[in-house]
Design an enzyme around this catalytic site. Sequence first.
Site, PDB file in Angstrom:
ATOM      1  N   GLY A 188       0.833  -1.201   0.000  1.00 18.92           N
ATOM      2  CA  GLY A 188       0.000   0.000   0.000  1.00 18.92           C
ATOM      3  C   GLY A 188       0.856   1.234   0.000  1.00 18.92           C
ATOM      4  O   GLY A 188       1.606   1.482   0.944  1.00 18.92           O
TER       5      GLY A 188
ATOM      6  N   MET B  13       2.395  10.015  -2.291  1.00 22.23           N
ATOM      7  CA  MET B  13       3.458  10.445  -3.189  1.00 22.23           C
ATOM      8  C   MET B  13       3.976   9.326  -4.078  1.00 22.23           C
ATOM      9  O   MET B  13       4.704   9.588  -5.025  1.00 22.23           O
ATOM     10  CB  MET B  13       4.628  11.029  -2.378  1.00 22.23           C
ATOM     11  CG  MET B  13       4.312  12.347  -1.696  1.00 22.23           C
ATOM     12  SD  MET B  13       5.815  13.260  -1.266  1.00 22.23           S
ATOM     13  CE  MET B  13       6.778  12.032  -0.414  1.00 22.23           C
ATOM     14  N   SER B  14       3.669   8.068  -3.768  1.00 24.88           N
ATOM     15  CA  SER B  14       4.312   6.992  -4.506  1.00 24.88           C
ATOM     16  C   SER B  14       3.494   5.710  -4.472  1.00 24.88           C
ATOM     17  O   SER B  14       2.557   5.574  -3.686  1.00 24.88           O
ATOM     18  CB  SER B  14       5.699   6.718  -3.906  1.00 24.88           C
ATOM     19  OG  SER B  14       5.563   6.293  -2.556  1.00 24.88           O
TER      20      SER B  14
ATOM     21  N   VAL C 285       4.363   1.587  -4.108  1.00 23.79           N
ATOM     22  CA  VAL C 285       5.462   0.880  -3.459  1.00 23.79           C
ATOM     23  C   VAL C 285       5.418  -0.606  -3.829  1.00 23.79           C
ATOM     24  O   VAL C 285       4.368  -1.252  -3.715  1.00 23.79           O
ATOM     25  CB  VAL C 285       5.392   1.039  -1.931  1.00 23.79           C
ATOM     26  CG1 VAL C 285       6.606   0.392  -1.273  1.00 23.79           C
ATOM     27  CG2 VAL C 285       5.311   2.521  -1.551  1.00 23.79           C
TER      28      VAL C 285
ATOM     29  N   VAL D 228      12.270  -3.065   5.296  1.00 21.58           N
ATOM     30  CA  VAL D 228      12.270  -3.129   6.758  1.00 21.58           C
ATOM     31  C   VAL D 228      11.237  -4.150   7.203  1.00 21.58           C
ATOM     32  O   VAL D 228      10.044  -4.021   6.893  1.00 21.58           O
ATOM     33  CB  VAL D 228      11.963  -1.752   7.381  1.00 21.58           C
ATOM     34  CG1 VAL D 228      11.900  -1.853   8.906  1.00 21.58           C
ATOM     35  CG2 VAL D 228      13.019  -0.739   6.963  1.00 21.58           C
TER      36      VAL D 228
ATOM     37  N   ASP E  58       7.961  15.742   5.651  1.00 17.74           N
ATOM     38  CA  ASP E  58       6.749  14.918   5.668  1.00 17.74           C
ATOM     39  C   ASP E  58       6.807  13.896   6.801  1.00 17.74           C
ATOM     40  O   ASP E  58       6.540  12.704   6.608  1.00 17.74           O
ATOM     41  CB  ASP E  58       6.567  14.216   4.323  1.00 17.74           C
ATOM     42  CG  ASP E  58       5.128  13.719   4.111  1.00 17.74           C
ATOM     43  OD1 ASP E  58       4.212  14.275   4.750  1.00 17.74           O
ATOM     44  OD2 ASP E  58       4.936  12.786   3.309  1.00 17.74           O
TER      45      ASP E  58
ATOM     46  N   LYS F 105       5.463  11.842   9.601  1.00 12.66           N
ATOM     47  CA  LYS F 105       4.123  11.360   9.951  1.00 12.66           C
ATOM     48  C   LYS F 105       4.227   9.867  10.279  1.00 12.66           C
ATOM     49  O   LYS F 105       5.254   9.227   9.961  1.00 12.66           O
ATOM     50  CB  LYS F 105       3.152  11.585   8.800  1.00 12.66           C
ATOM     51  CG  LYS F 105       3.564  10.925   7.494  1.00 12.66           C
ATOM     52  CD  LYS F 105       2.603  11.261   6.366  1.00 12.66           C
ATOM     53  CE  LYS F 105       3.045  10.641   5.039  1.00 12.66           C
ATOM     54  NZ  LYS F 105       2.118  10.988   3.940  1.00 12.66           N
TER      55      LYS F 105
END
Length: 448
Positions: free
Chosen positions: A23, A27-28, A30, A95, A137, A139
Amino acid sequence: MTDLRDQLQATLGTAYTLERELGGGGMSRVFVADEVRFRRKVVVKVLSPDLFEGISAERFEREIQLAASLQQANIVPVLNAGDAGGMPYYTMPFVDGESLRARLARGPLAMPEVLSILRDVARALAYAHERGIVHRDIKPDNVLLSRGTAVVTDFGIAKALAASQTRAGGATLTMTGVAIGTPAYMAPEQAAGDPDIDHRADIYAFGCMAFEVLTGAPPFGGRAPQKMLTAHLTETAPPVTDLRADTPTQLANLITQCLAKDAQARPQTADELLGTLESMSTGEGTRADSTSMLLAKPGMLGKALAAYVVAFVVVAIVARAAITEIGLPDWVFPGALIVMALGLPVILFTAYAQYMARRAIMRSPTLTPGGTAHAAPQGTMATIAMKASPHVSWRRTGIGGAVALGAFVLVVGAFMVLRAAGIGPAGSLFAAGRLNARDLLIVTDFRV
């Protein structure tokens, strides 16, 4: 979806094998991939079509090189960058864990976990800011949790976007005053499209994120994006302690400072954030509101009651013996029992405050991200106990009991001194016990 994946795979060639799509954020998109040469999993992020329109892929790759230079334990580094048919992408290590956003969705965090996460993020910010890199950014979505450690991802991406995306006449996105970031965490100057924002915008976003980690929602959450931006510019966030009663005072004050509208009123460096958070973990300068006494071992109530019973019996025996042997007034015995009896409700309240505080730490009394009540203390006594808990401990209760008993002994001692000196009511025959109210008196004339 298939077209983008196939196009990306064709660009990556045999160096990477795409596995699945995760998800993505705003901005992108993944993807998880295997890096064939090193046999490791990586994340490939492709910029959203809304962002790569008019972007210079060459300039983006050049700008992202600075972010790739960050090598610190709490920062997910950029490994590579390129473009797939004009769509810029970059790769980062995979990660093994979950995002802070996903962790918050599963329920509130205990206070020790909150402090640990905030310290790790502050370390990442301090390292990046020292090297002139602003995240822009911060968050929960960009904080990943893995084996008890928090790491920050996408450092420098917003800056690279701002520097490489162009507008008419060759003006960059930053120069035109367009904000890049997430509305719920934007500093006022960032929301206003100020082209000269600096690292203190990250400190404001850190305050917003810390507020959400504690309470389950950002300061101005639950509004339309434009109303959020307006709130960042004009409204003051409520005190975090109104929503999370067990928040240490020092942490609540730090969040309030981070959320200052004026950048000059915020902590000026991430090192200041880290220093405050680390002092809280060691207890330096926070004894007045330390939570160490909230974590007293279970079973202290039983031990306290046993000690109380023993002390009660000893005081009663000593008071009765002192009346008989050294002639203390009769009121000493009931007075001593009353003083001791007053200690019982204090002990019980201390135990209740400890219980409520421990429950608050282990299961935070906040609102969940969905906005429903979660384990909030109910009732007047629970509220009083929560407010009193930072100032109530078994040690202080014991000291208070000793002080009360010592004060009573001083009163008895002062009475005995006055009686011996024959001063005031204490020096009368009644006070000395030589004359009772119903004794018979012989009155005679002593004149010769």
